[in-house]
Write a protein that holds these residues in place. Structure first.
Motif, PDB file in Angstrom:
ATOM      1  N   PRO A 204       0.812  -1.230   0.000  1.00  0.00           N
ATOM      2  CA  PRO A 204       0.000   0.000   0.000  1.00  0.00           C
ATOM      3  C   PRO A 204       0.843   1.277   0.000  1.00  0.00           C
ATOM      4  O   PRO A 204       0.491   2.257  -0.660  1.00  0.00           O
ATOM      5  CB  PRO A 204      -0.818  -0.115   1.290  1.00  0.00           C
ATOM      6  N   LEU A 205       1.957   1.268   0.701  1.00  0.00           N
ATOM      7  CA  LEU A 205       2.817   2.446   0.737  1.00  0.00           C
ATOM      8  C   LEU A 205       3.460   2.687  -0.628  1.00  0.00           C
ATOM      9  O   LEU A 205       3.539   3.821  -1.100  1.00  0.00           O
ATOM     10  CB  LEU A 205       3.888   2.297   1.818  1.00  0.00           C
ATOM     11  N   PHE A 206       3.896   1.621  -1.283  1.00  0.00           N
ATOM     12  CA  PHE A 206       4.499   1.786  -2.602  1.00  0.00           C
ATOM     13  C   PHE A 206       3.464   2.226  -3.634  1.00  0.00           C
ATOM     14  O   PHE A 206       3.768   3.004  -4.533  1.00  0.00           O
ATOM     15  CB  PHE A 206       5.224   0.508  -3.037  1.00  0.00           C
ATOM     16  N   ARG A 207       2.236   1.763  -3.506  1.00  0.00           N
ATOM     17  CA  ARG A 207       1.168   2.239  -4.396  1.00  0.00           C
ATOM     18  C   ARG A 207       0.923   3.728  -4.162  1.00  0.00           C
ATOM     19  O   ARG A 207       0.737   4.496  -5.098  1.00  0.00           O
ATOM     20  CB  ARG A 207      -0.114   1.443  -4.182  1.00  0.00           C
ATOM     21  N   PHE A 208       0.900   4.123  -2.895  1.00  0.00           N
ATOM     22  CA  PHE A 208       0.749   5.541  -2.568  1.00  0.00           C
ATOM     23  C   PHE A 208       1.852   6.349  -3.255  1.00  0.00           C
ATOM     24  O   PHE A 208       1.601   7.391  -3.856  1.00  0.00           O
ATOM     25  CB  PHE A 208       0.790   5.763  -1.051  1.00  0.00           C
ATOM     26  N   MET A 209       3.089   5.891  -3.158  1.00  0.00           N
ATOM     27  CA  MET A 209       4.218   6.600  -3.767  1.00  0.00           C
ATOM     28  C   MET A 209       4.032   6.724  -5.273  1.00  0.00           C
ATOM     29  O   MET A 209       4.285   7.779  -5.851  1.00  0.00           O
ATOM     30  CB  MET A 209       5.524   5.870  -3.470  1.00  0.00           C
ATOM     31  N   GLN A 210       3.598   5.641  -5.895  1.00  0.00           N
ATOM     32  CA  GLN A 210       3.402   5.643  -7.340  1.00  0.00           C
ATOM     33  C   GLN A 210       2.328   6.651  -7.744  1.00  0.00           C
ATOM     34  O   GLN A 210       2.478   7.366  -8.723  1.00  0.00           O
ATOM     35  CB  GLN A 210       3.010   4.231  -7.805  1.00  0.00           C
ATOM     36  N   GLU A 211       1.262   6.713  -6.974  1.00  0.00           N
ATOM     37  CA  GLU A 211       0.136   7.577  -7.313  1.00  0.00           C
ATOM     38  C   GLU A 211       0.341   9.025  -6.877  1.00  0.00           C
ATOM     39  O   GLU A 211      -0.412   9.901  -7.287  1.00  0.00           O
ATOM     40  CB  GLU A 211      -1.145   7.017  -6.690  1.00  0.00           C
ATOM     41  N   ASN A 212       1.330   9.289  -6.063  1.00  0.00           N
ATOM     42  CA  ASN A 212       1.581  10.636  -5.531  1.00  0.00           C
ATOM     43  C   ASN A 212       3.027  11.056  -5.771  1.00  0.00           C
ATOM     44  O   ASN A 212       3.686  11.595  -4.871  1.00  0.00           O
ATOM     45  CB  ASN A 212       1.251  10.672  -4.032  1.00  0.00           C
ATOM     46  N   GLN A 213       3.513  10.830  -6.980  1.00  0.00           N
ATOM     47  CA  GLN A 213       4.919  11.102  -7.262  1.00  0.00           C
ATOM     48  C   GLN A 213       5.288  12.569  -7.087  1.00  0.00           C
ATOM     49  O   GLN A 213       6.359  12.887  -6.582  1.00  0.00           O
ATOM     50  CB  GLN A 213       5.271  10.624  -8.670  1.00  0.00           C
ATOM     51  N   GLY A 214       4.416  13.479  -7.494  1.00  0.00           N
ATOM     52  CA  GLY A 214       4.700  14.900  -7.340  1.00  0.00           C
ATOM     53  C   GLY A 214       4.883  15.270  -5.879  1.00  0.00           C
ATOM     54  O   GLY A 214       5.826  15.975  -5.517  1.00  0.00           O
ATOM     55  N   THR A 215       3.989  14.790  -5.048  1.00  0.00           N
ATOM     56  CA  THR A 215       4.078  15.051  -3.614  1.00  0.00           C
ATOM     57  C   THR A 215       5.351  14.440  -3.040  1.00  0.00           C
ATOM     58  O   THR A 215       6.046  15.072  -2.239  1.00  0.00           O
ATOM     59  CB  THR A 215       2.845  14.468  -2.891  1.00  0.00           C
ATOM     60  N   MET A 216       5.658  13.233  -3.469  1.00  0.00           N
ATOM     61  CA  MET A 216       6.835  12.544  -2.933  1.00  0.00           C
ATOM     62  C   MET A 216       8.127  13.299  -3.252  1.00  0.00           C
ATOM     63  O   MET A 216       9.041  13.320  -2.437  1.00  0.00           O
ATOM     64  CB  MET A 216       6.922  11.112  -3.477  1.00  0.00           C
TER      65      MET A 216
END
Length: 185
Positions: free
Chosen positions: A97-109
Protein backbone atom coordinates in the motif's frame (compact mmCIF):
# COMPACT_ATOMS: atom_id res chain seq x y z
CA UNK A 1 -6.27 1.27 23.65
CA UNK A 2 -2.47 1.05 23.86
CA UNK A 3 -0.49 3.91 22.35
CA UNK A 4 1.24 1.65 19.81
CA UNK A 5 -2.09 0.33 18.56
CA UNK A 6 -3.45 3.86 18.16
CA UNK A 7 -0.38 4.95 16.20
CA UNK A 8 -0.78 1.94 13.92
CA UNK A 9 -4.47 2.66 13.40
CA UNK A 10 -3.66 6.27 12.51
CA UNK A 11 -1.02 5.13 10.05
CA UNK A 12 -3.37 2.60 8.45
CA UNK A 13 -6.26 5.04 8.08
CA UNK A 14 -4.00 7.84 6.86
CA UNK A 15 -2.41 5.61 4.24
CA UNK A 16 -5.83 4.45 3.09
CA UNK A 17 -7.06 8.04 2.77
CA UNK A 18 -3.83 9.22 1.14
CA UNK A 19 -4.25 6.43 -1.41
CA UNK A 20 -7.92 7.17 -2.09
CA UNK A 21 -7.87 10.97 -2.10
CA UNK A 22 -4.23 11.86 -2.49
CA UNK A 23 -1.91 13.22 0.16
CA UNK A 24 -2.66 16.87 -0.55
CA UNK A 25 -6.44 16.43 -0.39
CA UNK A 26 -6.43 14.55 2.92
CA UNK A 27 -6.63 16.59 6.12
CA UNK A 28 -5.78 15.66 9.67
CA UNK A 29 -9.42 16.39 10.50
CA UNK A 30 -10.56 13.71 8.02
CA UNK A 31 -8.12 11.20 9.46
CA UNK A 32 -9.42 11.94 12.97
CA UNK A 33 -13.04 11.61 11.78
CA UNK A 34 -12.36 8.23 10.18
CA UNK A 35 -10.79 7.07 13.42
CA UNK A 36 -13.63 8.54 15.46
CA UNK A 37 -11.18 10.48 17.64
CA UNK A 38 -10.67 14.17 18.29
CA UNK A 39 -8.06 16.15 16.43
CA UNK A 40 -6.33 16.64 19.79
CA UNK A 41 -6.06 12.87 20.21
CA UNK A 42 -4.52 12.64 16.74
CA UNK A 43 -2.06 15.47 17.56
CA UNK A 44 -0.92 13.53 20.60
CA UNK A 45 0.60 10.97 18.21
CA UNK A 46 1.31 13.04 15.08
CA UNK A 47 1.51 16.82 14.72
CA UNK A 48 1.34 16.88 10.91
CA UNK A 49 0.48 14.71 7.91
CA UNK A 50 4.17 14.65 7.08
CA UNK A 51 4.87 13.20 10.54
CA UNK A 52 2.47 10.36 9.69
CA UNK A 53 4.10 9.85 6.30
CA UNK A 54 7.58 9.89 7.85
CA UNK A 55 6.50 7.19 10.32
CA UNK A 56 5.14 5.06 7.47
CA UNK A 57 8.42 5.31 5.62
CA UNK A 58 10.47 4.44 8.68
CA UNK A 59 8.87 1.00 8.70
CA UNK A 60 9.73 0.30 5.06
CA UNK A 61 13.14 2.00 5.17
CA UNK A 62 14.65 -0.34 7.74
CA UNK A 63 14.42 -3.51 5.61
CA UNK A 64 15.73 -1.64 2.56
CA UNK A 65 18.61 -0.17 4.55
CA UNK A 66 19.46 -3.66 5.85
CA UNK A 67 19.32 -4.99 2.29
CA UNK A 68 21.69 -2.26 1.08
CA UNK A 69 24.06 -2.93 3.96
CA UNK A 70 23.94 -6.67 3.23
CA UNK A 71 24.53 -6.12 -0.48
CA UNK A 72 27.52 -3.87 0.14
CA UNK A 73 29.21 -6.70 2.05
CA UNK A 74 28.68 -9.27 -0.70
CA UNK A 75 30.67 -10.06 -3.84
CA UNK A 76 29.33 -8.37 -6.98
CA UNK A 77 28.25 -11.71 -8.39
CA UNK A 78 25.15 -12.48 -10.41
CA UNK A 79 23.84 -14.57 -7.52
CA UNK A 80 24.16 -11.59 -5.14
CA UNK A 81 22.33 -9.32 -7.57
CA UNK A 82 19.53 -11.85 -8.00
CA UNK A 83 19.23 -12.20 -4.22
CA UNK A 84 19.03 -8.42 -3.86
CA UNK A 85 16.09 -8.43 -6.26
CA UNK A 86 14.39 -11.28 -4.39
CA UNK A 87 14.75 -9.52 -1.07
CA UNK A 88 13.59 -6.24 -2.55
CA UNK A 89 10.53 -7.99 -3.99
CA UNK A 90 9.72 -9.20 -0.47
CA UNK A 91 10.06 -5.64 0.88
CA UNK A 92 7.76 -4.35 -1.86
CA UNK A 93 5.16 -7.00 -1.12
CA UNK A 94 5.28 -6.29 2.60
CA UNK A 95 4.69 -2.57 2.04
CA UNK A 96 2.50 -2.70 -1.08
CA UNK A 97 0.00 0.00 0.00
CA UNK A 98 2.82 2.45 0.74
CA UNK A 99 4.50 1.79 -2.60
CA UNK A 100 1.17 2.24 -4.40
CA UNK A 101 0.75 5.54 -2.57
CA UNK A 102 4.22 6.60 -3.77
CA UNK A 103 3.40 5.64 -7.34
CA UNK A 104 0.14 7.58 -7.31
CA UNK A 105 1.58 10.64 -5.53
CA UNK A 106 4.92 11.10 -7.26
CA UNK A 107 4.70 14.90 -7.34
CA UNK A 108 4.08 15.05 -3.61
CA UNK A 109 6.84 12.54 -2.93
CA UNK A 110 9.39 14.68 -4.76
CA UNK A 111 8.61 17.57 -2.41
CA UNK A 112 8.74 15.66 0.89
CA UNK A 113 11.70 14.39 2.89
CA UNK A 114 10.69 10.70 2.66
CA UNK A 115 10.73 10.98 -1.13
CA UNK A 116 14.28 12.31 -1.13
CA UNK A 117 15.44 9.56 1.24
CA UNK A 118 13.73 6.93 -0.88
CA UNK A 119 15.42 8.27 -4.02
CA UNK A 120 18.83 7.86 -2.35
CA UNK A 121 17.96 4.28 -1.38
CA UNK A 122 17.01 3.50 -4.98
CA UNK A 123 20.32 4.92 -6.20
CA UNK A 124 22.14 2.72 -3.67
CA UNK A 125 20.24 -0.36 -4.87
CA UNK A 126 20.97 0.41 -8.51
CA UNK A 127 24.64 0.82 -7.60
CA UNK A 128 24.59 -2.68 -6.11
CA UNK A 129 23.06 -4.12 -9.27
CA UNK A 130 25.10 -2.39 -11.95
CA UNK A 131 28.75 -2.65 -12.72
CA UNK A 132 30.25 0.86 -12.78
CA UNK A 133 32.17 0.19 -15.99
CA UNK A 134 29.26 -1.50 -17.77
CA UNK A 135 28.02 -0.20 -21.09
CA UNK A 136 25.19 2.31 -20.77
CA UNK A 137 22.47 -0.11 -22.00
CA UNK A 138 23.45 -2.54 -19.24
CA UNK A 139 23.35 0.21 -16.62
CA UNK A 140 19.88 1.15 -17.88
CA UNK A 141 18.80 -2.49 -17.59
CA UNK A 142 19.73 -2.50 -13.90
CA UNK A 143 17.83 0.70 -13.22
CA UNK A 144 14.89 -0.58 -15.27
CA UNK A 145 14.82 -3.83 -13.27
CA UNK A 146 13.99 -1.90 -10.08
CA UNK A 147 11.54 0.39 -11.82
CA UNK A 148 9.84 -2.63 -13.43
CA UNK A 149 9.28 -4.04 -9.96
CA UNK A 150 7.57 -0.81 -8.89
CA UNK A 151 5.60 -0.27 -12.05
CA UNK A 152 4.66 -3.93 -12.32
CA UNK A 153 3.22 -3.97 -8.84
CA UNK A 154 1.16 -0.88 -9.62
CA UNK A 155 0.10 -1.81 -13.14
CA UNK A 156 -0.85 -5.41 -12.38
CA UNK A 157 -3.04 -4.67 -9.36
CA UNK A 158 -6.15 -4.39 -11.54
CA UNK A 159 -5.36 -7.33 -13.82
CA UNK A 160 -6.93 -10.65 -12.94
CA UNK A 161 -4.65 -13.31 -11.63
CA UNK A 162 -3.10 -14.72 -8.53
CA UNK A 163 -1.09 -12.03 -6.68
CA UNK A 164 1.78 -14.46 -6.07
CA UNK A 165 1.92 -15.30 -9.78
CA UNK A 166 2.05 -11.59 -10.61
CA UNK A 167 4.86 -10.99 -8.10
CA UNK A 168 6.77 -13.97 -9.51
CA UNK A 169 6.40 -12.67 -13.05
CA UNK A 170 7.59 -9.20 -12.06
CA UNK A 171 10.59 -10.68 -10.26
CA UNK A 172 11.37 -12.92 -13.22
CA UNK A 173 11.51 -9.92 -15.57
CA UNK A 174 13.70 -7.95 -13.16
CA UNK A 175 16.09 -10.89 -12.78
CA UNK A 176 16.25 -11.31 -16.57
CA UNK A 177 17.20 -7.65 -16.99
CA UNK A 178 19.94 -7.80 -14.35
CA UNK A 179 21.21 -11.13 -15.66
CA UNK A 180 21.43 -9.70 -19.17
CA UNK A 181 23.28 -6.66 -17.85
CA UNK A 182 25.65 -8.80 -15.78
CA UNK A 183 26.50 -11.21 -18.58
CA UNK A 184 26.44 -8.61 -21.35
CA UNK A 185 24.02 -10.67 -23.45
Amino acid sequence: MARGNTRQRIQDVALELFGEQGYEKTSLREIAEHLDVTKAALYYHFKTKEDILNSLFESVSQPIDKLIEWGQGQPRSLETKQEILRRYADALAAAAPLFRFMQENQGTMRELRPGEHFKHRMISLVDLLRDPDAEMPDQVRCFTALMAMHAGMFALKDIEGDPDDKRSAILEVAIELVTQAHTGH
